[in-house]
Design a protein around this motif. Structure first.
Motif, PDB file in Angstrom:
ATOM      1  N   THR A  28       0.831  -1.199   0.000  1.00 42.83           N
ATOM      2  CA  THR A  28       0.000   0.000   0.000  1.00 42.83           C
ATOM      3  C   THR A  28       0.867   1.250   0.000  1.00 42.83           C
ATOM      4  OG1 THR A  28      -0.127  -0.069   2.415  1.00 42.83           O
ATOM      5  CG2 THR A  28      -1.926  -1.110   1.217  1.00 42.83           C
ATOM      6  N   ASP A  29       0.241   2.389  -0.262  1.00 46.48           N
ATOM      7  CA  ASP A  29       0.898   3.686  -0.198  1.00 46.48           C
ATOM      8  C   ASP A  29       1.019   4.087   1.270  1.00 46.48           C
ATOM      9  OD1 ASP A  29       0.741   6.749   0.039  1.00 46.48           O
ATOM     10  OD2 ASP A  29       1.232   6.448  -2.080  1.00 46.48           O
ATOM     11  N   ASP A  31       1.245   7.021   2.673  1.00 43.35           N
ATOM     12  CA  ASP A  31       0.495   8.218   3.058  1.00 43.35           C
ATOM     13  C   ASP A  31      -1.018   8.012   3.004  1.00 43.35           C
ATOM     14  OD1 ASP A  31       2.815   9.754   3.526  1.00 43.35           O
ATOM     15  OD2 ASP A  31       3.006  10.132   1.373  1.00 43.35           O
ATOM     16  N   THR A  32      -1.504   7.355   1.961  1.00 43.86           N
ATOM     17  CA  THR A  32      -2.954   7.220   1.761  1.00 43.86           C
ATOM     18  C   THR A  32      -3.497   5.866   2.199  1.00 43.86           C
ATOM     19  OG1 THR A  32      -2.717   6.350  -0.483  1.00 43.86           O
ATOM     20  CG2 THR A  32      -2.820   8.770  -0.228  1.00 43.86           C
ATOM     21  N   GLU A  34      -3.754   3.409   0.414  1.00 42.13           N
ATOM     22  CA  GLU A  34      -4.441   2.825  -0.743  1.00 42.13           C
ATOM     23  C   GLU A  34      -3.598   1.677  -1.302  1.00 42.13           C
ATOM     24  OE1 GLU A  34      -7.443   3.642  -2.249  1.00 42.13           O
ATOM     25  OE2 GLU A  34      -7.738   4.846  -0.440  1.00 42.13           O
ATOM     26  N   LEU A  36      -1.615  -0.590  -3.907  1.00 47.51           N
ATOM     27  CA  LEU A  36      -0.843  -0.249  -5.103  1.00 47.51           C
ATOM     28  C   LEU A  36      -0.869  -1.401  -6.096  1.00 47.51           C
ATOM     29  CD1 LEU A  36       2.243   1.480  -3.458  1.00 47.51           C
ATOM     30  CD2 LEU A  36       0.236   2.564  -4.492  1.00 47.51           C
ATOM     31  N   ASN A  76       7.345   5.781  -9.688  1.00 50.69           N
ATOM     32  CA  ASN A  76       6.929   6.852  -8.767  1.00 50.69           C
ATOM     33  C   ASN A  76       7.019   6.480  -7.289  1.00 50.69           C
ATOM     34  OD1 ASN A  76       6.399   8.596 -10.890  1.00 50.69           O
ATOM     35  ND2 ASN A  76       4.245   8.008 -10.995  1.00 50.69           N
ATOM     36  N   TYR A  77       7.602   5.323  -6.960  1.00 45.87           N
ATOM     37  CA  TYR A  77       7.750   4.928  -5.558  1.00 45.87           C
ATOM     38  C   TYR A  77       9.197   4.519  -5.288  1.00 45.87           C
ATOM     39  CZ  TYR A  77       2.776   5.169  -4.819  1.00 45.87           C
ATOM     40  OH  TYR A  77       1.496   5.632  -4.686  1.00 45.87           O
ATOM     41  N   LYS A  98       4.555  -0.893   2.968  1.00 40.98           N
ATOM     42  CA  LYS A  98       4.038   0.424   2.602  1.00 40.98           C
ATOM     43  C   LYS A  98       5.159   1.154   1.857  1.00 40.98           C
ATOM     44  CE  LYS A  98       0.865   0.729   6.478  1.00 40.98           C
ATOM     45  NZ  LYS A  98      -0.391   0.811   5.778  1.00 40.98           N
ATOM     46  N   LYS A 100       6.759   4.535  -0.166  1.00 44.99           N
ATOM     47  CA  LYS A 100       6.751   6.000  -0.122  1.00 44.99           C
ATOM     48  C   LYS A 100       6.921   6.539  -1.544  1.00 44.99           C
ATOM     49  CE  LYS A 100       8.911   9.868   2.220  1.00 44.99           C
ATOM     50  NZ  LYS A 100       7.710  10.433   2.787  1.00 44.99           N
ATOM     51  N   GLU A 101       6.066   7.482  -1.891  1.00 46.34           N
ATOM     52  CA  GLU A 101       6.121   8.104  -3.210  1.00 46.34           C
ATOM     53  C   GLU A 101       7.418   8.912  -3.338  1.00 46.34           C
ATOM     54  OE1 GLU A 101       2.807  10.049  -6.160  1.00 46.34           O
ATOM     55  OE2 GLU A 101       2.500  10.134  -3.999  1.00 46.34           O
TER      56      GLU A 101
END
Length: 105
Positions: A28-29, A31-32, A34, A36, A76-77, A98, A100-101
């Motif tokens: 998952t992301d 921060d959010t 959500e 991935l 992007n991660y 998790k 990080k972007e």
């Protein structure tokens, strides 16, 4: 003949079943929270790996028992490396992460 074939078949299936382990988890992301989709999960030094699905879950089957390094990467991660992940025969190693972007340069 049938009396011999059936026990031999059961024995072969029993011995084969415990030969490999598997790795599964959800990515998952950070921060959010959500899930991935499309994150690559690669077992370094092998031909084994997979990609996360729409729900962020992944599953790598038929992993021989041992210690492994995992490379988790996605556009992007930030790439993550996990060392000394232990896989046991006939067991599932669970690893949720998790990510990080990051900005691509």
């Amino acid at each position: 003949m049938k009396k011999i074939v059936m026990p031999v078949l059961v024995l072969i299936l029993f011995l084969w079943a415990g030969e490999y382990g598997r790795i599964q988890g959800r990515i998952t992301d950070i921060d959010t929270n959500e899930p991935l989709e499309g994150v690559n999960v690669i077992i370094k030094g092998t031909d084994l790996g997979t990609t996360t699905g729409r729900d962020g879950f992944y599953l790598v089957l038929y992993v021989p028992p041992g210690r492994y390094s995992l490379k988790i990467s996605s556009v992007n991660y930030k790439e993550v490396l996990i060392d000394n992940l232990i896989v046991n025969a006939d067991q599932t190693t669970k690893l949720d992460l998790k990510l990080k972007e990051t900005v691509i340069t």
